[in-house]
Each structure stands twice: as structure tokens, then as C-alpha cells.
Design an enzyme around this catalytic site. Structure first.
Site: not given
Ligand SMILES: Cc1cc2nc3c(=O)[nH]c(=O)nc-3n(C[C@H](O)[C@H](O)[C@H](O)COP(=O)(O)O)c2cc1C
Length: 300
Positions: A70, A127, A163, A241-242, A263
Site C-alpha cells: 500500500a 491503483c 493498465k 502477475g507473479g 514485478g
Molecule cells: C511495491 C509495489 C509498487 C507498485 N507500484 C505500482 C505503480 O506505481 N503503478 C502501477 O501501475 N503498478 C504498480 N504496482 C503493480 C505492479 O506493477 C504489477 O502490476 C503487479 O505487482 C503484478 O506483478 P507481479 O506479481 O510480478 O509483482 C506495484 C507493485 C508493487 C509490488
């Protein structure tokens, strides 16, 4: 050696692997550990018109195979990014400027500021952490179409990626709404809204109570959503995603993605992205795939 290059909206990426927004800053810290010019691109931390401090701490919590965040869009603001980071990042790799706003006008203004300067604008309409902010845009097809149309109007020279949030009734209807609004590409998924409780204190672990769930545990849901969305639109899809391995990336490509973002795994393995790029090359070689782009939608 397979050809790992992919073309997204007329822009060539040297490979389909892009660190996801919010997990890679603007790339400088990672570049101290490896040369980030090996990446297909970098999705920046979400940018807003004015600098933001984000939410109170604790704002990251761990679950099983997932994390919750968050962070609340902490960022230096678009002007500081343009002044301090863009020129440096651009000479390294493709730049996907991730942007957020609380009104349609915010989105239009920030897009106008970035038009022609970055390789893509990625609109974060999903977000889940900012009250009265992005979430409202990302839920319903009508508001997705409206904010997309406004952003697109401000972008004469830069392709627009919208997105999508996974916290919705129909990913198909929302993907189609983005396409109708003029999106050149969609990316998905953003985080799933979740909550973890410290049972000893009988309190939520996150100061914000809820946060966005990401990491390995969300992958099957994300793959399903990429599969459904990519079949419903005629524009390219960037999947995430993951993702932790090259095999995970191949799964998203086969589901219909033209490129992928990584991510949370950047936090568990700093070298996640270069390892996935090397692994993709090996996978293609082992499977007689000469162009990685041939894997997009290659599900039988
Ligand atoms: C700490 C953190 C900050 C994030 N900040 C943003 C952001 O500023 N803008 C956005 O579009 N997504 C943000 N995301 C989402 C990621 O870009 C991604 O869509 C999401 O984490 C799923 O991918 P993952 O499972 O590989 O992390 C954030 C995710 C995390 C974990």
C-alpha cells in the site's frame, strides 16, 4: 541464439522482458548491480503531476507466495522525472512512463507533458491504494473508456498502454472499453486488493488496512485474465502477475501477451530480469523457436 526482439505498437524492444512499475524505481539502483540496457524496457514508478509521499508505514506485508503493498504512489512527480531521470533512462532502454491521477484532467495533463518524450505512456487506472483516486477509473467500462479517450487526445506522438485492474466484474468488457477509448495496447494485471491481519495485535498489518496483492501466488489468475483479454481485443497485450522464471514468461506469451513485465520477483532476486531473458533464449533454443514473438498466442 533466438531472436528475442518484439514489436509493440511499432516500437521494437530488444526482448520482451520489462520490470513492472513500482518495483524498479527509475532503474538507477538496479543499474549499479547490472547494466539495465539488457532489458526490453523499464516501466517507471507511477508518476503524478505533483510529488507524493505515499501512505504511512507499514506499507508492505508478506503473505504466502505473495506480498501486499500500500505504497500509495510515492513518487517525485513528473517534472522531477523529466529533469533528473528520463535522459539517462532513455539512453539505456525503452521507457514506459507509468502515470496516475485523481481526475480525468490530471491524466490528460500528465500525458501531454510526456507526449513525444517517452516510448510509451502506461496509464495506471487501477491503483487500489489511493482514496478517491485511480480505482474509480479502472472498475467500470464507461470510466475506462472516458479516461482512455482523454489520455489519447493528449498523446499525438506516443503509444498509449492502458493498465487494467483485476478487481473487476469483467476483464473482457474492460479491455474492450480501453480499446474503444483509443488505447494502442493494454497491460494486465495490476494488484488484487487484499488484507492481512496480525492476530496477536488484532489489527491489520498494513497501516492502510488493505493493499495490493502481487507475486507468484497470483500467476494463474493473471494468466487466465491475459488469455481472456487478449482474445477480446485487436491491440497488443503486455502480461504480468507473479512471473519468476523464463517458463512463467513463456506461459504469458502463449496466453496472448506480446511482452511481459516482472514485478515482485525483482525484490526476491535482484537479477530476476536478466536471468529471465537468458532463460528465454535457452528455452527458445531448446524448443527450436527462432523468434520469441512466434510464441505470442501460440496456445493450441
Ligand atoms: C511495491 C509495489 C509498487 C507498485 N507500484 C505500482 C505503480 O506505481 N503503478 C502501477 O501501475 N503498478 C504498480 N504496482 C503493480 C505492479 O506493477 C504489477 O502490476 C503487479 O505487482 C503484478 O506483478 P507481479 O506479481 O510480478 O509483482 C506495484 C507493485 C508493487 C509490488
Amino acid at each position: 541464439m533466438a531472436d528475442l526482439s518484439v514489436n509493440v505498437c511499432g516500437v521494437t524492444l530488444k526482448n520482451p522482458v520489462i520490470p513492472a512499475s513500482g518495483t524498479f524505481g527509475f532503474g538507477r539502483e538496479f543499474n549499479e548491480l547490472y547494466d539495465i540496457s539488457c532489458l526490453g524496457g523499464v516501466a517507471t514508478k507511477g508518476l503524478t503531476l505533483k510529488p507524493r509521499l505515499g501512505n504511512p508505514v507499514p506499507r508492505i506485508a508478506e503473505g504466502q507466495s505473495v506480498i501486499l503493498n500500500a505504497v500509495g504512489l510515492q513518487n517525485p512527480g513528473v517534472e522531477a522525472f523529466l529533469e533528473n531521470d528520463l535522459a539517462w533512462l532513455k539512453q539505456k532502454t525503452r521507457v514506459l512512463a507509468n502515470v496516475a491521477g485523481s481526475t480525468i484532467e490530471d491524466y490528460a495533463e500528465i500525458c501531454a507533458r510526456l507526449d513525444g518524450l517517452v516510448d510509451f505512456v502506461e496509464l495506471n487506472i487501477s491503483c487500489p491504494n489511493v482514496r478517491c483516486g485511480g480505482m474509480a477509473f479502472g472498475i467500470r467500462p464507461e470510466t475506462i473508456e472516458e479516461v482512455t479517450r482523454a489520455a489519447k487526445k493528449s498523446l499525438a506522438n506516443t503509444p498509449l498502454i492502458v493498465k487494467l485492474s483485476p478487481n473487476v466484474e469483467s476483464i473482457v468488457l474492460n479491455a474492450q472499453a480501453a480499446e474503444r477509448g483509443g488505447a494502442d495496447c493494454i497491460s494486465l494485471v495490476n494488484t488484487f486488493t487484499g488484507m492481512v491481519i496480525d492476530i496477536e495485535k488484532r489489527k491489520p498489518l498494513l497501516a492502510n488496512t488493505t493493499g495490493g496483492v502481487s507475486g507468484a501466488g497470483i500467476k494463474p489468475i493473471a494468466v487466465r485474465m491475459v488469455y481472456e483479454a487478449s482474445r477480446a481485443v485487436h491491440i497488443p497485450v503486455i502480461g504480468m502477475g507473479g512471473i519468476r522464471t523464463a517458463e512463467d514468461a513463456v506461459e504469458f506469451l502463449m496466453a496472448g501477451a506480446a511482452a511481459v513485465q516482472v514485478g515482485t520477483h525483482n525484490f526476491t532476486d535482484t537479477f530476476a530480469c536478466p536471468k529471465i531473458i537468458a532463460g528465454l533464449n535457452d528455452w527458445c533454443d531448446r524448443h527450436g523457436v527462432s523468434h520469441v514473438s512466434a510464441l505470442t498466442g501460440a496456445l493450441q
